[in-house]
Design a protein around this motif. Structure first.
Motif, mmCIF file in Angstrom:
data_model
loop_
_atom_site.group_PDB
_atom_site.id
_atom_site.type_symbol
_atom_site.label_atom_id
_atom_site.label_comp_id
_atom_site.label_asym_id
_atom_site.label_seq_id
_atom_site.Cartn_x
_atom_site.Cartn_y
_atom_site.Cartn_z
ATOM 1 N N MET A 1 0.856 -1.190 0.000
ATOM 2 C CA MET A 1 0.000 0.000 0.000
ATOM 3 C C MET A 1 0.883 1.227 0.000
ATOM 4 N N THR B 1 -2.272 5.325 2.750
ATOM 5 C CA THR B 1 -3.343 4.335 2.835
ATOM 6 C C THR B 1 -3.096 3.365 3.974
ATOM 7 N N ARG C 1 -3.882 4.956 7.364
ATOM 8 C CA ARG C 1 -5.321 5.092 7.559
ATOM 9 C C ARG C 1 -5.965 3.738 7.849
ATOM 10 N N ARG C 2 -5.561 2.688 7.109
ATOM 11 C CA ARG C 2 -6.128 1.360 7.313
ATOM 12 C C ARG C 2 -5.723 0.790 8.674
#
Length: 321
Positions: free
Chosen positions: A241, A245, A248-249
Protein backbone atom coordinates in the motif's frame (compact mmCIF):
# COMPACT_ATOMS: atom_id res chain seq x y z
CA UNK A 1 -10.31 18.41 60.71
CA UNK A 2 -10.73 14.66 60.34
CA UNK A 3 -12.21 13.27 63.58
CA UNK A 4 -15.26 11.19 62.71
CA UNK A 5 -15.01 8.30 60.23
CA UNK A 6 -17.84 5.98 59.19
CA UNK A 7 -17.79 2.98 56.84
CA UNK A 8 -20.95 2.19 54.87
CA UNK A 9 -21.20 -1.58 54.40
CA UNK A 10 -23.70 -3.32 52.10
CA UNK A 11 -24.45 -6.98 51.41
CA UNK A 12 -21.48 -8.61 49.72
CA UNK A 13 -18.97 -6.19 51.29
CA UNK A 14 -15.47 -7.54 50.68
CA UNK A 15 -13.47 -8.24 53.87
CA UNK A 16 -10.08 -6.96 52.73
CA UNK A 17 -11.32 -3.53 51.62
CA UNK A 18 -13.45 -3.27 54.78
CA UNK A 19 -10.39 -4.22 56.82
CA UNK A 20 -8.32 -1.43 55.27
CA UNK A 21 -10.60 1.24 56.76
CA UNK A 22 -10.69 -0.55 60.13
CA UNK A 23 -6.89 -0.79 60.18
CA UNK A 24 -6.14 2.83 59.24
CA UNK A 25 -8.94 4.62 61.11
CA UNK A 26 -10.33 2.13 63.63
CA UNK A 27 -7.32 1.33 65.84
CA UNK A 28 -6.47 3.35 68.95
CA UNK A 29 -2.81 4.34 68.50
CA UNK A 30 -2.83 7.14 71.06
CA UNK A 31 -0.02 5.38 72.99
CA UNK A 32 2.37 6.39 70.21
CA UNK A 33 0.95 9.90 69.89
CA UNK A 34 -1.36 9.29 66.93
CA UNK A 35 -4.88 10.71 66.67
CA UNK A 36 -7.85 8.55 67.65
CA UNK A 37 -10.81 8.66 65.28
CA UNK A 38 -14.44 8.32 66.28
CA UNK A 39 -14.88 5.28 64.07
CA UNK A 40 -17.89 3.12 63.19
CA UNK A 41 -18.88 0.53 60.60
CA UNK A 42 -22.51 1.03 59.58
CA UNK A 43 -24.99 -1.34 57.95
CA UNK A 44 -26.38 0.42 54.90
CA UNK A 45 -28.86 -2.44 54.44
CA UNK A 46 -30.87 -4.69 56.75
CA UNK A 47 -28.56 -7.09 58.54
CA UNK A 48 -26.95 -9.36 59.25
CA UNK A 49 -24.88 -8.52 56.19
CA UNK A 50 -23.38 -11.18 53.98
CA UNK A 51 -19.61 -10.68 53.72
CA UNK A 52 -17.86 -11.38 50.43
CA UNK A 53 -18.94 -14.68 48.91
CA UNK A 54 -21.02 -15.59 51.95
CA UNK A 55 -18.40 -17.31 54.09
CA UNK A 56 -19.60 -15.36 57.14
CA UNK A 57 -22.04 -12.65 58.17
CA UNK A 58 -21.77 -9.31 59.92
CA UNK A 59 -24.09 -7.81 62.53
CA UNK A 60 -23.49 -4.10 63.12
CA UNK A 61 -24.79 -1.80 65.86
CA UNK A 62 -25.11 1.22 63.56
CA UNK A 63 -27.35 1.92 60.58
CA UNK A 64 -27.14 4.57 57.85
CA UNK A 65 -28.09 7.31 60.34
CA UNK A 66 -24.51 7.13 61.72
CA UNK A 67 -23.25 8.51 58.38
CA UNK A 68 -24.85 11.89 59.11
CA UNK A 69 -22.14 12.91 61.59
CA UNK A 70 -19.10 11.61 59.73
CA UNK A 71 -16.30 13.84 58.42
CA UNK A 72 -15.23 10.97 56.14
CA UNK A 73 -17.49 8.24 54.73
CA UNK A 74 -15.68 5.16 53.43
CA UNK A 75 -17.17 2.87 50.78
CA UNK A 76 -15.53 -0.57 50.50
CA UNK A 77 -15.97 -2.84 47.50
CA UNK A 78 -18.87 -5.27 47.31
CA UNK A 79 -19.45 -8.45 45.32
CA UNK A 80 -22.68 -7.13 43.79
CA UNK A 81 -21.08 -4.33 41.83
CA UNK A 82 -21.25 -3.40 39.02
CA UNK A 83 -24.84 -4.55 38.36
CA UNK A 84 -26.65 -4.20 41.68
CA UNK A 85 -28.89 -1.38 42.86
CA UNK A 86 -27.98 0.44 46.07
CA UNK A 87 -30.41 1.51 48.84
CA UNK A 88 -31.84 4.97 48.32
CA UNK A 89 -31.26 5.98 51.99
CA UNK A 90 -27.53 5.30 51.46
CA UNK A 91 -27.38 7.34 48.24
CA UNK A 92 -29.28 10.20 49.88
CA UNK A 93 -26.90 10.11 52.87
CA UNK A 94 -23.90 10.38 50.52
CA UNK A 95 -25.44 13.43 48.86
CA UNK A 96 -26.14 15.10 52.19
CA UNK A 97 -22.59 14.38 53.34
CA UNK A 98 -21.07 16.09 50.30
CA UNK A 99 -23.52 19.01 50.64
CA UNK A 100 -22.36 19.63 54.22
CA UNK A 101 -18.67 19.44 53.27
CA UNK A 102 -17.76 15.89 54.32
CA UNK A 103 -15.47 13.73 52.19
CA UNK A 104 -16.27 10.34 50.66
CA UNK A 105 -13.65 7.71 49.85
CA UNK A 106 -14.37 4.59 47.77
CA UNK A 107 -12.13 1.59 47.16
CA UNK A 108 -12.34 -0.67 44.11
CA UNK A 109 -15.98 -1.31 43.12
CA UNK A 110 -17.13 0.99 45.91
CA UNK A 111 -17.01 3.63 43.18
CA UNK A 112 -20.27 2.21 41.83
CA UNK A 113 -22.04 3.53 44.94
CA UNK A 114 -20.75 7.00 44.14
CA UNK A 115 -21.88 6.60 40.55
CA UNK A 116 -25.35 5.51 41.65
CA UNK A 117 -25.53 8.62 43.83
CA UNK A 118 -24.61 10.82 40.85
CA UNK A 119 -21.44 11.97 42.59
CA UNK A 120 -19.10 10.95 39.76
CA UNK A 121 -20.78 13.05 37.07
CA UNK A 122 -18.16 15.30 35.51
CA UNK A 123 -15.56 14.14 38.01
CA UNK A 124 -12.28 12.32 37.38
CA UNK A 125 -12.31 9.01 39.23
CA UNK A 126 -10.92 5.49 39.23
CA UNK A 127 -11.73 1.92 40.19
CA UNK A 128 -10.06 -1.45 39.73
CA UNK A 129 -8.88 -1.70 36.12
CA UNK A 130 -11.13 -4.74 35.56
CA UNK A 131 -14.20 -2.70 36.56
CA UNK A 132 -13.29 0.53 34.75
CA UNK A 133 -15.10 -0.26 31.45
CA UNK A 134 -18.27 -1.28 33.35
CA UNK A 135 -18.14 1.87 35.51
CA UNK A 136 -17.90 4.03 32.40
CA UNK A 137 -20.71 2.15 30.65
CA UNK A 138 -23.03 2.48 33.61
CA UNK A 139 -22.11 6.08 34.44
CA UNK A 140 -20.97 7.63 31.14
CA UNK A 141 -20.65 11.12 32.63
CA UNK A 142 -17.88 9.92 34.97
CA UNK A 143 -14.30 10.69 33.88
CA UNK A 144 -12.81 7.25 34.56
CA UNK A 145 -9.02 6.93 34.68
CA UNK A 146 -8.10 3.22 34.88
CA UNK A 147 -4.33 3.76 35.13
CA UNK A 148 -3.92 5.43 38.53
CA UNK A 149 -3.84 4.17 42.12
CA UNK A 150 -6.26 6.80 43.39
CA UNK A 151 -7.87 10.09 42.40
CA UNK A 152 -8.43 13.01 44.79
CA UNK A 153 -11.18 15.34 43.58
CA UNK A 154 -11.46 17.23 46.82
CA UNK A 155 -14.52 15.84 48.57
CA UNK A 156 -14.61 12.70 46.41
CA UNK A 157 -11.65 10.31 46.57
CA UNK A 158 -11.67 7.08 44.57
CA UNK A 159 -9.09 4.30 44.87
CA UNK A 160 -8.32 1.46 42.47
CA UNK A 161 -8.17 -2.19 43.49
CA UNK A 162 -7.50 -3.59 46.94
CA UNK A 163 -4.13 -2.32 48.26
CA UNK A 164 -4.52 1.06 46.58
CA UNK A 165 -7.16 1.68 49.23
CA UNK A 166 -4.29 1.85 51.72
CA UNK A 167 -2.59 4.44 49.51
CA UNK A 168 -5.75 6.56 49.39
CA UNK A 169 -6.38 6.32 53.15
CA UNK A 170 -2.81 7.36 53.95
CA UNK A 171 -3.16 10.19 51.44
CA UNK A 172 -6.22 11.50 53.32
CA UNK A 173 -4.42 11.18 56.67
CA UNK A 174 -1.41 13.00 55.20
CA UNK A 175 -3.64 15.85 54.03
CA UNK A 176 -5.60 16.13 57.27
CA UNK A 177 -3.00 15.34 59.93
CA UNK A 178 0.33 15.72 58.16
CA UNK A 179 3.07 13.51 56.77
CA UNK A 180 4.45 12.47 60.16
CA UNK A 181 1.14 10.93 61.24
CA UNK A 182 0.65 9.20 57.88
CA UNK A 183 4.20 7.86 57.89
CA UNK A 184 3.87 6.53 61.44
CA UNK A 185 0.63 4.71 60.59
CA UNK A 186 2.32 3.29 57.48
CA UNK A 187 5.24 2.00 59.54
CA UNK A 188 2.86 0.35 62.00
CA UNK A 189 1.09 -1.31 59.05
CA UNK A 190 4.45 -2.26 57.46
CA UNK A 191 3.53 -0.61 54.16
CA UNK A 192 5.21 2.18 52.16
CA UNK A 193 3.83 5.65 52.99
CA UNK A 194 3.62 6.35 49.27
CA UNK A 195 3.86 4.14 46.18
CA UNK A 196 5.06 5.35 42.81
CA UNK A 197 3.26 4.66 39.56
CA UNK A 198 -0.27 3.58 38.83
CA UNK A 199 -2.25 0.43 38.25
CA UNK A 200 -1.32 0.38 34.55
CA UNK A 201 1.82 -1.53 35.59
CA UNK A 202 -0.37 -4.38 36.90
CA UNK A 203 -2.48 -4.82 33.75
CA UNK A 204 -1.60 -7.67 31.43
CA UNK A 205 -2.44 -6.71 27.85
CA UNK A 206 -2.28 -9.51 25.25
CA UNK A 207 -1.01 -8.83 21.77
CA UNK A 208 -3.81 -6.89 20.00
CA UNK A 209 -5.49 -8.81 17.25
CA UNK A 210 -7.45 -7.50 14.30
CA UNK A 211 -10.49 -9.26 12.92
CA UNK A 212 -9.48 -8.29 9.37
CA UNK A 213 -6.71 -10.13 7.50
CA UNK A 214 -5.34 -6.93 5.95
CA UNK A 215 -3.05 -6.06 8.86
CA UNK A 216 -2.58 -9.49 10.42
CA UNK A 217 0.64 -10.41 8.62
CA UNK A 218 2.19 -6.98 9.06
CA UNK A 219 1.33 -6.90 12.77
CA UNK A 220 2.90 -10.32 13.26
CA UNK A 221 6.05 -9.11 11.51
CA UNK A 222 6.16 -5.97 13.68
CA UNK A 223 5.88 -8.09 16.82
CA UNK A 224 8.88 -10.19 15.73
CA UNK A 225 11.06 -7.14 14.94
CA UNK A 226 10.46 -4.79 17.88
CA UNK A 227 14.21 -4.27 18.36
CA UNK A 228 14.62 -2.83 14.85
CA UNK A 229 13.99 0.66 13.56
CA UNK A 230 10.66 0.47 11.72
CA UNK A 231 9.11 3.14 9.52
CA UNK A 232 5.59 3.50 8.14
CA UNK A 233 7.08 3.38 4.65
CA UNK A 234 8.61 -0.04 5.36
CA UNK A 235 5.34 -1.35 6.74
CA UNK A 236 3.34 0.06 3.85
CA UNK A 237 5.68 -1.64 1.39
CA UNK A 238 5.14 -4.98 3.14
CA UNK A 239 1.37 -4.44 2.96
CA UNK A 240 1.60 -3.36 -0.72
CA UNK A 241 0.00 0.00 0.00
CA UNK A 242 0.97 3.63 -0.07
CA UNK A 243 2.16 5.00 3.28
CA UNK A 244 -0.94 7.18 3.59
CA UNK A 245 -3.34 4.34 2.84
CA UNK A 246 -1.50 2.00 5.19
CA UNK A 247 -1.61 4.49 8.09
CA UNK A 248 -5.32 5.09 7.56
CA UNK A 249 -6.13 1.36 7.31
CA UNK A 250 -3.97 0.51 10.36
CA UNK A 251 -5.80 3.10 12.47
CA UNK A 252 -9.19 1.84 11.31
CA UNK A 253 -8.41 -1.80 12.13
CA UNK A 254 -6.41 -1.46 15.35
CA UNK A 255 -7.71 1.79 16.81
CA UNK A 256 -4.20 3.24 17.06
CA UNK A 257 -1.32 4.43 14.89
CA UNK A 258 1.62 2.21 13.87
CA UNK A 259 3.94 4.30 16.07
CA UNK A 260 1.73 4.00 19.16
CA UNK A 261 1.23 0.28 18.54
CA UNK A 262 4.99 -0.28 18.35
CA UNK A 263 5.59 1.86 21.42
CA UNK A 264 3.07 -0.05 23.51
CA UNK A 265 4.39 -3.45 22.43
CA UNK A 266 7.96 -2.38 23.18
CA UNK A 267 6.95 -1.29 26.68
CA UNK A 268 5.16 -4.61 27.18
CA UNK A 269 8.25 -6.52 26.11
CA UNK A 270 10.35 -4.40 28.49
CA UNK A 271 7.96 -5.27 31.33
CA UNK A 272 8.33 -8.98 30.60
CA UNK A 273 12.15 -8.78 30.49
CA UNK A 274 12.39 -6.68 33.65
CA UNK A 275 10.23 -9.20 35.47
CA UNK A 276 11.77 -12.41 34.11
CA UNK A 277 15.43 -11.69 33.34
CA UNK A 278 18.57 -10.31 35.00
CA UNK A 279 19.56 -8.21 32.00
CA UNK A 280 20.53 -4.60 32.62
CA UNK A 281 18.10 -1.82 31.77
CA UNK A 282 20.45 -0.76 28.95
CA UNK A 283 20.40 -4.26 27.45
CA UNK A 284 16.63 -4.47 27.74
CA UNK A 285 16.28 -1.06 26.09
CA UNK A 286 18.27 -2.35 23.12
CA UNK A 287 16.24 -5.55 22.83
CA UNK A 288 12.99 -3.58 22.89
CA UNK A 289 13.94 -1.02 20.24
CA UNK A 290 14.41 1.96 22.56
CA UNK A 291 18.14 2.22 21.94
CA UNK A 292 19.20 3.29 25.42
CA UNK A 293 18.07 3.27 29.02
CA UNK A 294 17.11 6.96 29.00
CA UNK A 295 14.63 6.46 26.14
CA UNK A 296 13.21 3.35 27.81
CA UNK A 297 12.79 5.19 31.10
CA UNK A 298 11.04 8.10 29.37
CA UNK A 299 8.47 5.95 27.58
CA UNK A 300 8.05 3.55 30.51
CA UNK A 301 7.27 6.45 32.81
CA UNK A 302 4.83 8.03 30.36
CA UNK A 303 3.03 4.76 29.71
CA UNK A 304 2.99 3.12 33.14
CA UNK A 305 3.62 5.96 35.54
CA UNK A 306 6.70 4.29 37.03
CA UNK A 307 10.35 3.70 36.15
CA UNK A 308 11.92 0.44 34.91
CA UNK A 309 13.89 -0.01 38.15
CA UNK A 310 10.83 0.68 40.30
CA UNK A 311 8.82 -1.81 38.25
CA UNK A 312 11.53 -4.44 38.67
CA UNK A 313 11.64 -3.86 42.44
CA UNK A 314 7.85 -4.22 42.62
CA UNK A 315 7.74 -7.56 40.83
CA UNK A 316 11.08 -9.11 41.77
CA UNK A 317 11.99 -7.53 45.07
CA UNK A 318 14.53 -4.84 46.07
CA UNK A 319 17.58 -6.98 45.34
CA UNK A 320 16.66 -7.33 41.63
CA UNK A 321 17.15 -3.62 40.89
Amino acid sequence: MLNNVAVAAVNGVTPFELGIFCEVFGIDRSAVGLPVYDFAVCAAEEGPLVVGDGHFGLTLPFGPERLEEADLICLPADRGAPTREYPQPLLAALHRAVDRGARVLSVCSGAFMLGAAGLLDGRRCTTHWMHAPALLRRYPRALVDPDVLYVDEGQIITAAGTASGIDACLHVVRQEQGAEVANTIARRMVVPPHRDGGQAQYIRRPLPRTACDTMGEVIAWMARHLAEEITVEQLAERAHMSARTFARRFLAETGTTPYQWLLRQRVLLAQELLESSDETVDAIAGRCGFGNAAALRHHFLRTLGTTPNAFRRTFRGPQAA
